[in-house]
Design an enzyme around this catalytic site. Structure first.
Site, short mmCIF file in Angstrom:
data_model
loop_
_atom_site.label_atom_id
_atom_site.label_comp_id
_atom_site.label_asym_id
_atom_site.label_seq_id
_atom_site.Cartn_x
_atom_site.Cartn_y
_atom_site.Cartn_z
N CYS A 64 0.83 -1.20 0.00
CA CYS A 64 0.00 0.00 0.00
C CYS A 64 0.87 1.25 0.00
CB CYS A 64 -0.92 0.00 1.22
SG CYS A 64 -1.95 1.49 1.30
N LYS A 103 1.50 -9.54 -0.43
CA LYS A 103 1.36 -8.69 -1.61
C LYS A 103 2.30 -7.50 -1.45
CE LYS A 103 -1.53 -6.12 -4.70
NZ LYS A 103 -2.56 -5.10 -4.84
N ARG A 191 -8.19 -2.15 -9.32
CA ARG A 191 -9.05 -0.99 -9.63
C ARG A 191 -10.07 -1.28 -10.72
NH1 ARG A 191 -4.70 3.16 -11.21
NH2 ARG A 191 -3.61 1.22 -11.68
#
Length: 308
Positions: A64, A103, A191
């Site tokens: 992130c 991730k 997204r």
């Protein structure tokens, strides 16, 4: 399915928001709960809490790029210190009976693309799969994702865990092309799925048949918007549920010509009844227009706007 990512600090402090994110339904399995944090003890304790609710896996977010996460030494910030990343990962692996996955991104910036070393060391720490977003933290979501480094990780003879690619996949054609070109074990969709959950079935259908699935009609879109709205209210209460839903209307109705007038009304209403009324108007307005005609009309409108 994955949960929203959950702060390890919030989880061990029993923060209501964080704890609520642990809830999931049996039909959502296989289900992963994703956690982030920069403190070894907090990550370890949060892994034990997650273990107790019995999901199918624990996923650690080291990717992130959002400032408020990075400033806490979590998310992509950990890419600046691989030793810390390994310690945090080991703390989670050793604190749960569940498989642990990660991730992350290629690196912090163009001068520190360390994903090959990261992959080897995280595998040694005990993770069972790795997802790589093909950008650095400095890129955020700008520019084109670089899948060549993802392929290098996948083709590294030392790597035996599954490697999944992420970044820029927004169509069935891209999904197939990238999977074949870069030889990844699978693809993560981010997204492109926001406001368009049909993309998953479209990709599956294309991979199986080589043909395109039928595009969702306005009736199907309205039905999903209503399901989403009611679920949001059920989950977060009427006021917050309606407020948080407002950001999704744009994505669900993207591409429809002259949709702005309806969208502006939807984000101003505070009751389900009023929102339902506007959605009925949207349905009536666009019923009969095939998705292909809507796309064509949208393109004409864009051309006229550019010409103006």
């Amino acid at each position: 399915m994955y949960s929203e990512f959950i702060s390890s600090e919030g989880l061990i402090r029993d923060a209501i928001k964080s704890k609520q994110k642990l809830d999931f339904f049996e039909y959502e399995r296989p289900f992963g709960i994703q956690v982030f944090g920069g403190d070894e003890e907090a990550m370890s304790l949060s892994a034990k809490i997650i273990d107790a609710v019995n999901p199918d896996l624990v996923d650690i977010n080291f990717g992130c790029p959002v400032k408020k996460v990075v400033c806490k030494g979590a998310g992509a910030a950990v890419l600046k210190d691989i030793n810390t990343m390994v310690r945090l990962t080991s703390a989670v692996v050793q604190s749960t009976r569940l498989p642990v996955t990660v991730k992350t991104r290629l690196g912090w910036d163009d001068n520190s693309k360390n994903i090959e070393e990261v992959a080897e060391r995280l595998q040694d720490a005990g993770i069972k799969a790795l997802t790589i977003h093909g950008r650095t933290r400095s890129q955020l979501y700008k520019g084109e994702a670089d899948w060549s480094l993802i392929a290098k990780v996948k083709n590294n003879p030392r790597i035996h865990i599954p490697v999944f690619g992420n970044g820029d996949i927004d169509s069935p054609e891209k999904a197939l092309a990238y999977k074949n070109k870069y030889d990844v074990d699978g693809i993560m969709i981010g997204r492109a799925a926001i406001g368009y959950p049909w993309i998953f079935n479209e990709i599956k259908y294309f991979l199986e048949t080589g043909e395109h699935a039928a595009l969702p009609s306005i009736e199907q879109r309205i039905e999903v918007i209503r399901q989403h709205l009611l679920g949001s209210i059920q989950w977060k209460g009427k006021v917050l549920g309606i407020l948080e839903m407002r950001r999704h209307y744009t994505n669900y109705l993207k591409g429809y010509p002259h949709i702005k007038e309806f969208r502006n009304q939807l984000v101003q209403k505070n009751s389900v009844e009023e929102i339902d009324d506007i959605l009925d108007q949207v349905r009536l307005r666009y019923t009969g227009m095939t998705p292909e005609k809507i796309i064509a009309a949208s393109m004409r409108l864009e051309e006229e706007t550019c010409a103006y």
